[in-house]
Motif scaffolding. Structure first.
Motif, PDB file in Angstrom:
ATOM      1  N   ALA A  34     -35.613 -39.381  34.944  1.00  0.00           N
ATOM      2  CA  ALA A  34     -36.638 -38.570  34.838  1.00  0.00           C
ATOM      3  C   ALA A  34     -37.810 -39.018  35.835  1.00  0.00           C
ATOM      4  O   ALA A  34     -38.709 -38.038  36.493  1.00  0.00           O
ATOM      5  CB  ALA A  34     -37.177 -38.139  33.635  1.00  0.00           C
ATOM      6  N   THR A  35     -37.974 -40.193  35.838  1.00  0.00           N
ATOM      7  CA  THR A  35     -39.102 -40.860  36.932  1.00  0.00           C
ATOM      8  C   THR A  35     -38.347 -41.295  38.203  1.00  0.00           C
ATOM      9  O   THR A  35     -37.233 -41.785  38.284  1.00  0.00           O
ATOM     10  CB  THR A  35     -39.785 -42.050  36.275  1.00  0.00           C
ATOM     11  OG1 THR A  35     -40.535 -42.789  37.418  1.00  0.00           O
ATOM     12  CG2 THR A  35     -38.545 -43.140  35.693  1.00  0.00           C
ATOM     13  N   LYS A  62     -46.342 -41.035  33.642  1.00  0.00           N
ATOM     14  CA  LYS A  62     -46.903 -39.957  32.763  1.00  0.00           C
ATOM     15  C   LYS A  62     -46.294 -38.586  33.018  1.00  0.00           C
ATOM     16  O   LYS A  62     -46.267 -37.706  32.202  1.00  0.00           O
ATOM     17  CB  LYS A  62     -48.571 -39.843  33.359  1.00  0.00           C
ATOM     18  CG  LYS A  62     -49.361 -38.834  32.730  1.00  0.00           C
ATOM     19  CD  LYS A  62     -49.488 -38.805  31.281  1.00  0.00           C
ATOM     20  CE  LYS A  62     -50.368 -37.850  30.905  1.00  0.00           C
ATOM     21  NZ  LYS A  62     -50.712 -37.765  29.261  1.00  0.00           N
ATOM     22  N   GLN A 104     -35.966 -39.787  17.127  1.00  0.00           N
ATOM     23  CA  GLN A 104     -37.104 -39.381  17.629  1.00  0.00           C
ATOM     24  C   GLN A 104     -38.058 -40.499  18.002  1.00  0.00           C
ATOM     25  O   GLN A 104     -38.395 -41.427  17.153  1.00  0.00           O
ATOM     26  CB  GLN A 104     -38.105 -38.831  16.323  1.00  0.00           C
ATOM     27  CG  GLN A 104     -39.563 -38.271  16.686  1.00  0.00           C
ATOM     28  CD  GLN A 104     -40.040 -37.635  15.516  1.00  0.00           C
ATOM     29  OE1 GLN A 104     -39.780 -37.737  14.274  1.00  0.00           O
ATOM     30  NE2 GLN A 104     -40.850 -36.577  15.893  1.00  0.00           N
ATOM     31  N   ASP A 108     -52.709 -43.444  28.467  1.00  0.00           N
ATOM     32  CA  ASP A 108     -52.829 -42.104  28.767  1.00  0.00           C
ATOM     33  C   ASP A 108     -53.805 -41.977  30.007  1.00  0.00           C
ATOM     34  O   ASP A 108     -53.855 -41.196  30.933  1.00  0.00           O
ATOM     35  CB  ASP A 108     -53.509 -41.510  27.707  1.00  0.00           C
ATOM     36  CG  ASP A 108     -52.647 -41.050  26.550  1.00  0.00           C
ATOM     37  OD1 ASP A 108     -51.493 -40.705  26.707  1.00  0.00           O
ATOM     38  OD2 ASP A 108     -53.045 -40.745  25.427  1.00  0.00           O
ATOM     39  N   PHE A 144     -43.485 -37.416  33.317  1.00  0.00           N
ATOM     40  CA  PHE A 144     -42.122 -37.293  33.109  1.00  0.00           C
ATOM     41  C   PHE A 144     -41.872 -37.782  31.793  1.00  0.00           C
ATOM     42  O   PHE A 144     -42.390 -38.668  31.011  1.00  0.00           O
ATOM     43  CB  PHE A 144     -41.358 -38.428  34.002  1.00  0.00           C
ATOM     44  CG  PHE A 144     -41.830 -38.460  35.309  1.00  0.00           C
ATOM     45  CD1 PHE A 144     -41.688 -37.445  36.114  1.00  0.00           C
ATOM     46  CD2 PHE A 144     -42.630 -39.711  35.806  1.00  0.00           C
ATOM     47  CE1 PHE A 144     -42.016 -37.633  37.721  1.00  0.00           C
ATOM     48  CE2 PHE A 144     -42.851 -39.825  36.993  1.00  0.00           C
ATOM     49  CZ  PHE A 144     -42.811 -38.747  37.882  1.00  0.00           C
ATOM     50  N   ASN A 145     -41.101 -36.938  31.043  1.00  0.00           N
ATOM     51  CA  ASN A 145     -40.518 -37.183  29.627  1.00  0.00           C
ATOM     52  C   ASN A 145     -39.649 -38.293  29.311  1.00  0.00           C
ATOM     53  O   ASN A 145     -38.235 -37.984  29.208  1.00  0.00           O
ATOM     54  CB  ASN A 145     -39.775 -35.881  29.089  1.00  0.00           C
ATOM     55  CG  ASN A 145     -39.570 -35.944  27.512  1.00  0.00           C
ATOM     56  OD1 ASN A 145     -40.354 -36.586  26.906  1.00  0.00           O
ATOM     57  ND2 ASN A 145     -38.739 -34.970  27.281  1.00  0.00           N
ATOM     58  N   LEU A 146     -39.975 -39.462  29.707  1.00  0.00           N
ATOM     59  CA  LEU A 146     -38.992 -40.725  29.480  1.00  0.00           C
ATOM     60  C   LEU A 146     -38.656 -40.822  28.217  1.00  0.00           C
ATOM     61  O   LEU A 146     -37.334 -41.671  27.989  1.00  0.00           O
ATOM     62  CB  LEU A 146     -39.830 -41.992  29.963  1.00  0.00           C
ATOM     63  CG  LEU A 146     -39.916 -42.056  31.617  1.00  0.00           C
ATOM     64  CD1 LEU A 146     -40.566 -43.286  31.969  1.00  0.00           C
ATOM     65  CD2 LEU A 146     -38.319 -41.819  32.461  1.00  0.00           C
ATOM     66  N   ALA A 147     -39.368 -40.614  26.912  1.00  0.00           N
ATOM     67  CA  ALA A 147     -39.076 -40.475  25.731  1.00  0.00           C
ATOM     68  C   ALA A 147     -37.774 -39.876  25.386  1.00  0.00           C
ATOM     69  O   ALA A 147     -37.214 -40.103  24.595  1.00  0.00           O
ATOM     70  CB  ALA A 147     -40.063 -40.097  24.715  1.00  0.00           C
ATOM     71  N   ALA A 148     -37.258 -39.057  26.085  1.00  0.00           N
ATOM     72  CA  ALA A 148     -35.959 -38.256  25.884  1.00  0.00           C
ATOM     73  C   ALA A 148     -34.853 -38.959  26.341  1.00  0.00           C
ATOM     74  O   ALA A 148     -33.763 -38.876  25.946  1.00  0.00           O
ATOM     75  CB  ALA A 148     -35.919 -36.923  26.817  1.00  0.00           C
ATOM     76  N   SER A 158     -49.239 -48.080  33.603  1.00  0.00           N
ATOM     77  CA  SER A 158     -47.882 -47.990  33.327  1.00  0.00           C
ATOM     78  C   SER A 158     -46.878 -49.150  33.796  1.00  0.00           C
ATOM     79  O   SER A 158     -47.324 -49.892  34.806  1.00  0.00           O
ATOM     80  CB  SER A 158     -47.176 -46.602  34.008  1.00  0.00           C
ATOM     81  OG  SER A 158     -47.673 -46.369  35.536  1.00  0.00           O
TER      82      SER A 158
END
Length: 366
Positions: free
Chosen positions: A353-354, A342, A150, A314, A344-348, A318
């Protein structure tokens, strides 16, 4: 003692740092096949910047021993019409994590702590006291044979206490010393450092004033912007981080991140075997590799290992840094809006994704 050892190491490695600085200053562009690729790369990046509504951006590609390519895009301050420069400072936000990880790995090398140490050793009252340093750095928890991933940068904060215990000085001073050790003289350990001179690292040689350097860099800081992609409205904003933490708040330039990258590649900051160990991501219960190693996301793309990290505020900034070890290539890009990350879900843990990361993967690795 560890603080004195850190300073001695600084001076012992000064010669190697000077050689790297010379390469950065005097590398000459030559006619080679890569020139066309870099020209195309820059043109594609410009198209992506315009599409994302990013006002100002700087990008670079670094090789084994020298910078391969640099380019500036757009405007650092729209109101004053100040163009982005190669030495324009930006907030790094989450990219700060790679500095924290590097400092902790130096402590491991020197024997001051272990990755298996519990967070409770340094922060007994932390809600994550039962987790290990390794778990926090890799954003995992749970049993060792079936860890859960996580992405929680906020859990890194107790690690500042581990760094302070190891370095025998404040976390901020330790980061400042590491900047100096890598020749990152336009980097600032937190926007509020100039208001707290007692937290500024002391000068390492006569005539040097870190406080003056920090103040000068902050006057050139790129103005942050929020972008409404539907209306194409761009509005001045405020950077969210106001101080330095283990997961946010560092300020730097592309040129300084080039030096940081070369310091890693040439063994100034960490031993090669330490970096190799840090790049091994933990394995989940079903045998799959989890997305995050120590300090960096770890991903396999077309059979190639790629390591990367991102930062995002936020409402105004970036950053993205990608390392491809096979060819010793590193891609760095900084922006004064959150358009790199922002949407894109890069934390996944998927760099594709970017479109900025996907462009690098497709153009260079393919």
């Amino acid at each position: 003692v560890s603080s004195r050892r850190f300073r001695l190491t600084y001076f012992m490695r000064r010669t190697l740092l000077a050689l790297i600085a010379a390469l950065l200053l005097f590398v000459q562009a030559s006619v080679r096949a890569d020139d066309l690729a870099y020209t195309r790369f820059g043109d594609f990046l410009e198209a992506l910047r315009v599409q994302a509504g990013i006002p100002g951006m700087v990008a670079a590609v670094v090789g084994r021993s020298a910078v391969q390519w640099e380019r500036v895009f757009g405007t650092a301050d729209l109101d004053k019409n100040i163009p982005t420069r190669i030495d324009t400072p930006f907030h790094l936000d989450g990219l700060t994590e790679v500095f924290s990880a590097s400092l902790l790995l130096r402590c491991v090398e020197e024997g001051h702590l272990s990755l298996d140490d519990l967070i409770g050793r340094f922060a007994p009252d932390s809600e994550d006291a039962s987790l290990t340093v390794h778990q926090v750095l890799t954003h995992t928890s749970g049993p060792a044979d079936s860890p859960l991933y996580q992405f929680r940068p906020d859990r890194l904060e107790p690690l500042s206490l581990a760094i302070e215990a190891c370095r025998e000085e404040s976390y901020r001073k330790a980061v400042g010393r590491m900047f100096d050790m890598s020749g990152m003289f336009d980097s600032v350990p937190g926007a509020d450092v100039t208001a707290m001179p007692h937290l500024v690292p002391p000068a390492e040689w006569p005539g040097d004033s870190a406080l003056e350097r920090y103040t000068a860099a902050l006057t050139r800081l790129a103005v942050p912007y929020t972008v409404d992609l539907q209306t194409r409205r761009i509005s001045p904003s405020q950077y969210t981080p106001t101080t330095l933490t283990t997961a946010a708040g560092a300020i730097s330039t592309v040129q300084d991140l080039e030096k940081f990258d070369l310091s890693l590649k040439n063994g100034i900051l960490l031993k090669p075997e330490t970096i190799a160990m840090a790049q091994r991501a933990p394995t989940g219960a079903t045998g799959q590799k989890l997305p995050h190693a120590i300090g960096w996301f770890a991903q396999n793309y077309l059979g190639e290992n790629v390591y990367w990290q991102f930062g995002m505020t936020d409402n105004g900034g970036s950053a993205l840094m990608v390392i491809w070890p096979t060819r010793s290539l590193t891609f760095i890009v900084l922006a004064n809006s959150n358009g790199l990350a922002k949407p894109f879900n890069l934390a996944a843990g998927d760099l594709r994704a970017t479109p900025f990361g996907k462009l690098f993967l497709n153009l260079f690795i393919r």
